[in-house]
Design an enzyme around this catalytic site. Structure first.
Site, PDB file in Angstrom:
ATOM      1  N   LYS A  88      54.713 -29.640   0.672  1.00 61.92           N
ATOM      2  CA  LYS A  88      53.276 -29.395   0.899  1.00 61.92           C
ATOM      3  C   LYS A  88      52.462 -30.690   0.858  1.00 61.92           C
ATOM      4  O   LYS A  88      51.458 -30.823   1.537  1.00 61.92           O
ATOM      5  CB  LYS A  88      52.744 -28.405  -0.135  1.00 61.92           C
ATOM      6  CG  LYS A  88      53.426 -27.041  -0.042  1.00 61.92           C
ATOM      7  CD  LYS A  88      52.447 -25.965   0.303  1.00 61.92           C
ATOM      8  CE  LYS A  88      53.103 -24.691   0.811  1.00 61.92           C
ATOM      9  NZ  LYS A  88      54.128 -24.116  -0.078  1.00 61.92           N
ATOM     10  N   GLU A 110      43.401 -22.480   0.046  1.00 63.13           N
ATOM     11  CA  GLU A 110      43.898 -21.221  -0.509  1.00 63.13           C
ATOM     12  C   GLU A 110      45.227 -21.539  -1.171  1.00 63.13           C
ATOM     13  O   GLU A 110      45.891 -22.512  -0.804  1.00 63.13           O
ATOM     14  CB  GLU A 110      44.113 -20.193   0.611  1.00 63.13           C
ATOM     15  CG  GLU A 110      45.398 -20.379   1.441  1.00 63.13           C
ATOM     16  CD  GLU A 110      45.421 -21.642   2.299  1.00 63.13           C
ATOM     17  OE1 GLU A 110      44.334 -22.157   2.610  1.00 63.13           O
ATOM     18  OE2 GLU A 110      46.526 -22.121   2.641  1.00 63.13           O
ATOM     19  N   SER A 371      63.091 -27.354   0.625  1.00 64.00           N
ATOM     20  CA  SER A 371      61.635 -27.546   0.691  1.00 64.00           C
ATOM     21  C   SER A 371      60.991 -27.882  -0.645  1.00 64.00           C
ATOM     22  O   SER A 371      59.924 -28.491  -0.684  1.00 64.00           O
ATOM     23  CB  SER A 371      60.984 -26.307   1.288  1.00 64.00           C
ATOM     24  OG  SER A 371      61.355 -25.142   0.568  1.00 64.00           O
TER      25      SER A 371
HETATM   26  C1  LIG Z   1      54.920 -23.001   0.243  1.00 64.01           C
HETATM   27  C2  LIG Z   1      56.370 -23.207   0.206  1.00 64.01           C
HETATM   28  C3  LIG Z   1      57.213 -22.714   1.234  1.00 64.01           C
HETATM   29  C4  LIG Z   1      56.746 -21.858   2.369  1.00 64.01           C
HETATM   30  O1  LIG Z   1      55.827 -22.465   3.232  1.00 64.01           O
HETATM   31  P1  LIG Z   1      56.182 -22.897   4.718  1.00 64.01           P
HETATM   32  O2  LIG Z   1      54.835 -23.161   5.308  1.00 64.01           O
HETATM   33  O3  LIG Z   1      56.896 -21.783   5.379  1.00 64.01           O
HETATM   34  O4  LIG Z   1      57.013 -24.119   4.647  1.00 64.01           O
HETATM   35  C5  LIG Z   1      58.574 -23.013   1.160  1.00 64.01           C
HETATM   36  N1  LIG Z   1      59.081 -23.731   0.141  1.00 64.01           N
HETATM   37  C6  LIG Z   1      58.301 -24.212  -0.861  1.00 64.01           C
HETATM   38  C7  LIG Z   1      58.937 -24.987  -1.950  1.00 64.01           C
HETATM   39  C8  LIG Z   1      56.920 -23.970  -0.864  1.00 64.01           C
HETATM   40  O5  LIG Z   1      56.159 -24.439  -1.858  1.00 64.01           O
END
Ligand SMILES: *Cc1c(COP(=O)(O)O)cnc(C)c1O
Length: 385
Positions: A88, A110, A371
């Site tokens: 993010k 948000e 992620s």
């Molecule tokens: C917010 C989040 C996601 C999902 O968001 P995308 O916009 O689909 O990438 C995935 N993994 C983590 C660790 C997150 O914080």
């Protein structure tokens, strides 16, 4: 995967379905971003922030023991190692720099689990901006630690008491608030959703994941390009950024959704938060409440570019259950010494299942975006394990 065609369309998806005052504000953001993205000065300033503050480039880690067990060659793109612990931050640093360039003094955001809120509060503190974060009352109760982190960073956290008091309502409330504050505030959306230019702009800000990984794969893999590129999909930003780096290669793109939040795999055409895309709906067209153990996948739809990639057959969207994701998180912890976010564990769960049932042929090379890190999920996991 270039800039969407006229009026922010990805095929039949996208667009700018918003009240007139927001349409104008979105137009200004689009204009400013297009200009900034073409300016080497802006690109350089963002690249420097990503390097010195966020810790980029992130490594590409071969998952050795797990690969051996699965019979495929799995490489992890380590977004969990960025500052604040998820991808993010890539998007937020870009939008915060843009907001400063536009002369805005405040960021509005948000948040669901709080990851995007924490990243926004972090970027605001770094650049001397204010931050106002809308968060559903139920999420505030469930994510006390992230609420504290945001306040510690100087952000105002506004509880949202409407509807289901979760992410969908927080997003609606943030947009409503922006209507009255477009003059001095920038709305910093956390995924590839919302009105044009957000789906395109956020994808561009996240493509650093895919571009870095492409170069790292070129150096690491004999074939230069992995056979499969896999990422989890909530709104779809880490997947869109990852896919963008491999759009012009033969790599097969796989987006993994939560069983209970499968906008791309099971959604129907609709409009929400200023954008035409695929959303979970009941027979009356009412948006239904998603359910996932991973708060970041708890969004009832998917970004318009993913809907389009699905229609084109360029990417495939699959789902995994909460149990599969938890199992995958434990397995990664015990084979590679990495505790992943439950969102990221969804992507891994599909890799594990597909390697087992032959959907992923033996010997395939797989790039998976990890992620985020799992610290935020320990209390959830503690109840289950
Ligand atoms: C917010 C989040 C996601 C999902 O968001 P995308 O916009 O689909 O990438 C995935 N993994 C983590 C660790 C997150 O914080």
């Amino acid at each position: 995967m270039g800039e969407p065609r006229a009026r922010g369309r990805f095929g039949e998806y996208g667009g700018r379905y918003a009240p007139e005052s927001l349409v104008e504000a979105c137009r200004e953001v689009a204009e400013a971003f297009r200009e900034a993205w073409a300016d080497p000065g802006f690109r350089g300033a963002l690249a420097r922030l990503l390097a010195v503050h966020a810790g980029r480039p992130t490594p590409l880690t071969p998952a050795g023991r797990l690969s051996e067990a699965l019979g495929v060659r799995l490489y992890l793109k380590r977004e969990d190692l960025t500052h604040t612990g998820s991808h993010k931050i890539n998007n937020v640093l870009g939008q915060a720099l843009l907001a400063a360039r536009m002369g805005r003094r405040r960021l509005i955001a948000e948040t669901g689990a709080g990851q995007h809120g924490v990243a926004t509060a972090t970027a605001a503190a770094l650049l001397g901006l204010e931050a106002t974060v809308f968060m559903g009352e139920r999420d505030i109760e469930r994510q006390a630690l992230n609420v504290f982190r945001m306040r510690m960073l100087g952000a105002e956290v506004v509880p949202v008491t409407t509807g289901s008091r979760t992410l969908k309502d927080a997003t609606s409330e943030a947009m409503r608030h922006w209507v009255g504050a477009t003059g001095d505030s920038h709305y910093c959306i956390g995924s590839v959703v919302g009105p044009d230019p957000y789906p395109w702009m956020v994808r561009e800000l996240q493509r650093v994941i895919g571009d870095e990984a492409r170069g790292q794969c070129a150096a690491e893999l004999r074939t230069g390009v992995p056979d499969y590129v896999v990422a989890c999909v909530g709104g779809g930003s880490n997947a869109a950024g990852t896919f963008a780096g491999f759009a012009d290669t033969p790599a097969r793109l796989v987006g993994v959704e939560a069983e209970g939040g499968a906008g791309a795999a099971r959604g129907r055409l609709g409009v929400l938060h200023g954008c035409r895309s695929l959303f979970l709906q009941d027979d009356d067209g009412q948006i239904t409440q998603p359910h996932s153990i991973a708060a970041g996948l708890d969004y009832p739809g998917v970004g318009p570019e993913h809907a389009h990639l699905r229609d084109l057959g360029r990417a495939r969207y699959v789902t995994v259950t909460d149990d599969e994701a938890v199992g995958a998180a434990v397995r990664l912890a015990r084979t590679e010494g990495i505790v992943p976010a439950l969102e990221s564990a969804h992507a891994l769960a599909w890799v594990i299942r597909a390697a087992g049932d032959g959907d992923l042929p033996a010997g395939s090379t797989v790039l998976m975006t990890l992620s985020g890190r799992g610290d935020k999920d320990v209390s959830t996991l503690k109840e289950l394990l």
